[in-house]
Design an enzyme around this catalytic site. Sequence first.
Site, PDB file in Angstrom:
ATOM      1  N   LYS A 158       0.839  -1.212   0.000  1.00 27.27           N
ATOM      2  CA  LYS A 158       0.000   0.000   0.000  1.00 27.27           C
ATOM      3  C   LYS A 158       0.868   1.254   0.000  1.00 27.27           C
ATOM      4  O   LYS A 158       0.636   2.179  -0.782  1.00 27.27           O
ATOM      5  CB  LYS A 158      -0.898   0.009   1.227  1.00 27.27           C
ATOM      6  N   ASN A 159       1.888   1.286   0.861  1.00 27.19           N
ATOM      7  CA  ASN A 159       2.653   2.532   1.018  1.00 27.19           C
ATOM      8  C   ASN A 159       3.616   2.791  -0.128  1.00 27.19           C
ATOM      9  O   ASN A 159       4.055   3.915  -0.313  1.00 27.19           O
ATOM     10  CB  ASN A 159       3.372   2.546   2.368  1.00 27.19           C
ATOM     11  N   CYS A 175      -3.209  12.791  12.590  1.00 25.20           N
ATOM     12  CA  CYS A 175      -4.099  11.646  12.439  1.00 25.20           C
ATOM     13  C   CYS A 175      -4.043  10.848  13.726  1.00 25.20           C
ATOM     14  O   CYS A 175      -3.521  11.281  14.730  1.00 25.20           O
ATOM     15  CB  CYS A 175      -3.710  10.816  11.211  1.00 25.20           C
ATOM     16  N   ARG A 231       2.051  14.248  12.741  1.00 25.08           N
ATOM     17  CA  ARG A 231       2.395  14.043  11.327  1.00 25.08           C
ATOM     18  C   ARG A 231       2.741  15.339  10.594  1.00 25.08           C
ATOM     19  O   ARG A 231       2.090  15.737   9.655  1.00 25.08           O
ATOM     20  CB  ARG A 231       1.279  13.313  10.589  1.00 25.08           C
ATOM     21  N   PRO A 232       3.761  16.078  11.036  1.00 29.46           N
ATOM     22  CA  PRO A 232       4.140  17.319  10.352  1.00 29.46           C
ATOM     23  C   PRO A 232       4.656  17.043   8.944  1.00 29.46           C
ATOM     24  O   PRO A 232       5.020  15.911   8.635  1.00 29.46           O
ATOM     25  CB  PRO A 232       5.261  17.874  11.237  1.00 29.46           C
ATOM     26  N   ILE A 233       4.659  18.062   8.087  1.00 27.61           N
ATOM     27  CA  ILE A 233       5.257  17.887   6.741  1.00 27.61           C
ATOM     28  C   ILE A 233       6.292  18.977   6.475  1.00 27.61           C
ATOM     29  O   ILE A 233       6.595  19.299   5.322  1.00 27.61           O
ATOM     30  CB  ILE A 233       4.185  17.865   5.634  1.00 27.61           C
ATOM     31  N   ASP A 250       5.126   0.398  11.828  1.00 25.93           N
ATOM     32  CA  ASP A 250       3.818  -0.120  11.386  1.00 25.93           C
ATOM     33  C   ASP A 250       3.578  -1.552  11.839  1.00 25.93           C
ATOM     34  O   ASP A 250       2.494  -2.087  11.636  1.00 25.93           O
ATOM     35  CB  ASP A 250       3.712  -0.062   9.863  1.00 25.93           C
ATOM     36  N   ARG A 256      -8.479  -0.129   5.079  1.00 23.25           N
ATOM     37  CA  ARG A 256      -7.682   0.846   4.323  1.00 23.25           C
ATOM     38  C   ARG A 256      -6.382   0.209   3.837  1.00 23.25           C
ATOM     39  O   ARG A 256      -5.818   0.618   2.835  1.00 23.25           O
ATOM     40  CB  ARG A 256      -7.323   2.046   5.214  1.00 23.25           C
TER      41      ARG A 256
HETATM   42  C1  EPZ Z   1       4.886   6.629   6.127  1.00 18.67           C
HETATM   43  O1  EPZ Z   1       4.283   7.740   6.771  1.00 18.67           O
HETATM   44  C2  EPZ Z   1       3.818   5.559   6.111  1.00 18.67           C
HETATM   45  N1  EPZ Z   1       2.677   6.033   5.364  1.00 18.67           N
HETATM   46  C3  EPZ Z   1       3.397   5.201   7.534  1.00 18.67           C
HETATM   47  O2  EPZ Z   1       2.510   4.097   7.450  1.00 18.67           O
HETATM   48  C4  EPZ Z   1       4.632   4.753   8.297  1.00 18.67           C
HETATM   49  O3  EPZ Z   1       4.276   4.543   9.646  1.00 18.67           O
HETATM   50  C5  EPZ Z   1       5.718   5.847   8.236  1.00 18.67           C
HETATM   51  O4  EPZ Z   1       6.007   6.156   6.862  1.00 18.67           O
HETATM   52  C6  EPZ Z   1       7.020   5.405   8.898  1.00 18.67           C
HETATM   53  O5  EPZ Z   1       7.496   4.263   8.267  1.00 18.67           O
HETATM   54  C7  EPZ Z   1       2.745   6.004   4.010  1.00 18.67           C
HETATM   55  O6  EPZ Z   1       3.749   5.614   3.448  1.00 18.67           O
HETATM   56  C8  EPZ Z   1       1.536   6.477   3.284  1.00 18.67           C
HETATM   57  P1  EPZ Z   1       7.498   9.656   8.017  1.00 18.67           P
HETATM   58  P2  EPZ Z   1       5.047   9.177   6.721  1.00 18.67           P
HETATM   59  O7  EPZ Z   1       7.472  10.932   7.273  1.00 18.67           O
HETATM   60  O8  EPZ Z   1       5.789   9.298   5.454  1.00 18.67           O
HETATM   61  C9  EPZ Z   1       8.500  12.930  11.271  1.00 18.67           C
HETATM   62  C10 EPZ Z   1       0.551   2.868   7.811  1.00 18.67           C
HETATM   63  O9  EPZ Z   1       0.191   2.316   8.863  1.00 18.67           O
HETATM   64  N2  EPZ Z   1       8.327  13.909  10.195  1.00 18.67           N
HETATM   65  O10 EPZ Z   1       8.519   8.623   7.657  1.00 18.67           O
HETATM   66  O11 EPZ Z   1       4.076  10.232   7.092  1.00 18.67           O
HETATM   67  C11 EPZ Z   1       7.193  12.247  11.649  1.00 18.67           C
HETATM   68  O12 EPZ Z   1       6.497  13.013  12.603  1.00 18.67           O
HETATM   69  C12 EPZ Z   1       1.137   4.267   7.861  1.00 18.67           C
HETATM   70  O13 EPZ Z   1       0.536   2.337   6.682  1.00 18.67           O
HETATM   71  C13 EPZ Z   1       8.642  15.241  10.448  1.00 18.67           C
HETATM   72  O14 EPZ Z   1       9.022  15.600  11.555  1.00 18.67           O
HETATM   73  O15 EPZ Z   1       6.067   8.987   7.926  1.00 18.67           O
HETATM   74  C14 EPZ Z   1       7.681  10.938  12.225  1.00 18.67           C
HETATM   75  O16 EPZ Z   1       8.080  11.135  13.579  1.00 18.67           O
HETATM   76  C15 EPZ Z   1       1.009   4.879   9.246  1.00 18.67           C
HETATM   77  N3  EPZ Z   1       8.500  16.150   9.449  1.00 18.67           N
HETATM   78  C16 EPZ Z   1       8.936  10.637  11.413  1.00 18.67           C
HETATM   79  O17 EPZ Z   1       9.311  11.861  10.777  1.00 18.67           O
HETATM   80  C17 EPZ Z   1       8.085  15.783   8.180  1.00 18.67           C
HETATM   81  O18 EPZ Z   1       8.006  16.650   7.292  1.00 18.67           O
HETATM   82  C18 EPZ Z   1       8.719   9.582  10.335  1.00 18.67           C
HETATM   83  O19 EPZ Z   1       7.584   9.976   9.590  1.00 18.67           O
HETATM   84  C19 EPZ Z   1       7.778  14.422   7.940  1.00 18.67           C
HETATM   85  C20 EPZ Z   1       7.915  13.504   8.969  1.00 18.67           C
END
Ligand code: EPZ
Length: 430
Positions: free
Chosen positions: A22-23, A117, A122-124, A305, A397
């Site tokens: 999915k991801n 969520c 979940r910051p970007i 996950d 989902r």
């Molecule tokens: C992806 O989310 C996955 N989702 C998540 O899976 C998964 O848990 C996560 O990666 C970690 O492996 C998808 O791929 C759609 P990150 P993502 O950016 O990309 C921080 C599921 O169950 N961060 O790797 O949003 C964030 O807060 C879902 O399938 C920032 O600080 O995760 C976290 O602590 C849930 N600033 C860390 O980085 C940012 O701009 C890792 O988050 C982005 C992230």
Amino acid sequence: MDQYVIKGGNPLVGEVEISGAKNAALGILPAAIMANESVVIDNLPNVCDINVMLQAIEGIGARVERLGPHKVKINGSTISSYDVEYEYIKKIRGSYYLLGALLGKYKYAQVALPGGCDIGSRPIDLHLKGFRQLGAEVEIAHGVIGAKAEELVGGAIYLDKASVGATINIMMAAVLAKGKTTIENAAKEPHVVDVANLLNSMGASIRGAGTDIIRIEGVARLHGTEYSVIPDQIEAGTFMCAAAATKGDVMVKNVIPKHLEAISAKLKEMGCEIEEFDDAVRVVSSKPLQCTQVATTYYPGFPTDMQPQIAAVLALAKGTSVVTESIFENRFRYADELNRMGANIKVESNVGIISGVNYYTGARVAAPDLRAGAALVIAGLAAEGFTTVDDIHYIERGYEDFEVKLAGLGAMIEKVSSEKEATKFVYKVS
Ligand code: EPZ
């Protein structure tokens, strides 16, 4: 609302086929719109999140032709809008990948700001930092992210956290930029590599995906291709944990064993036998489960996950286990529900202290989020008596035909949409 009804106690035995990741697919589908030719993607998981992403892609005017439940042809030449509607972002955060794809291709994009969520804020910020470092102007107003650039110019980008989302989004924004881009401290997850491989099959020049430095040479345009999504590491790990919890013997097929190494290692520590084949992993759980320690981290470490699912197994292990969640701030929402089924889990900040119990007792529980929901199903499969899981839309989902695949392994589980159907199931299996 649909529910799963489960009569626990049956060891899972047999073979299960894992669906596409999915991801990975959530990054691959937006990337596919970056060509003005047809891109055929196969081995898509037939789950809600993917179907919403396809709607979002159609919503901006791309041609989307379903060639089957797991196959789609996308042509980005007809895109007429660069604004992604809030309704899609509200349904799936991954819609924000359209920001990188549209900015990379059209140098302009508007995407609603995703909120937090169930599992954390979940910051970007890292996504936006990368876009700015490529020369884009990025503004946030009225809950919408606007990104535009005269031209995008490659540069050196350092990620403060090895963010999967930021790595994929920046990669897409950089593939058509002028010159070289490096992404340092990049995420190494298999689904990052899968998106990079798709982009390269479309003519991009990306090297180092899967390491912590990704190097991208901008190209003039991307072309059509055919590509197949990798198997889902997390779905596979979920079935491995279900086999462990139910004292089963399950061959998990259509996987890449290397992607499962951290999960296999933990299940071995807990007393399971793990046998690896080219594209399958066999899990045999015949001995009493032993406690261990788990700390989630970036790939190739133990995936966040999989944290709820391994915790559901550890709750049945002899002794006290410690689970540390290092990625998200709210990923123990399953603990209270498992404790209602007889588990003994204490959560302090980002640490779960799990004192093993002999058995779960079935109960009525509700899935708080996707992976926590999967953990409750694992507990129900192992429990004495009946378990009803509400809010299974979260689970659907990310898991294709979850109850069908489990029933194929001997689980007594059914998806029901009324009390009458639930009663019928209980009567049937009693
Ligand atoms: C992806 O989310 C996955 N989702 C998540 O899976 C998964 O848990 C996560 O990666 C970690 O492996 C998808 O791929 C759609 P990150 P993502 O950016 O990309 C921080 C599921 O169950 N961060 O790797 O949003 C964030 O807060 C879902 O399938 C920032 O600080 O995760 C976290 O602590 C849930 N600033 C860390 O980085 C940012 O701009 C890792 O988050 C982005 C992230």
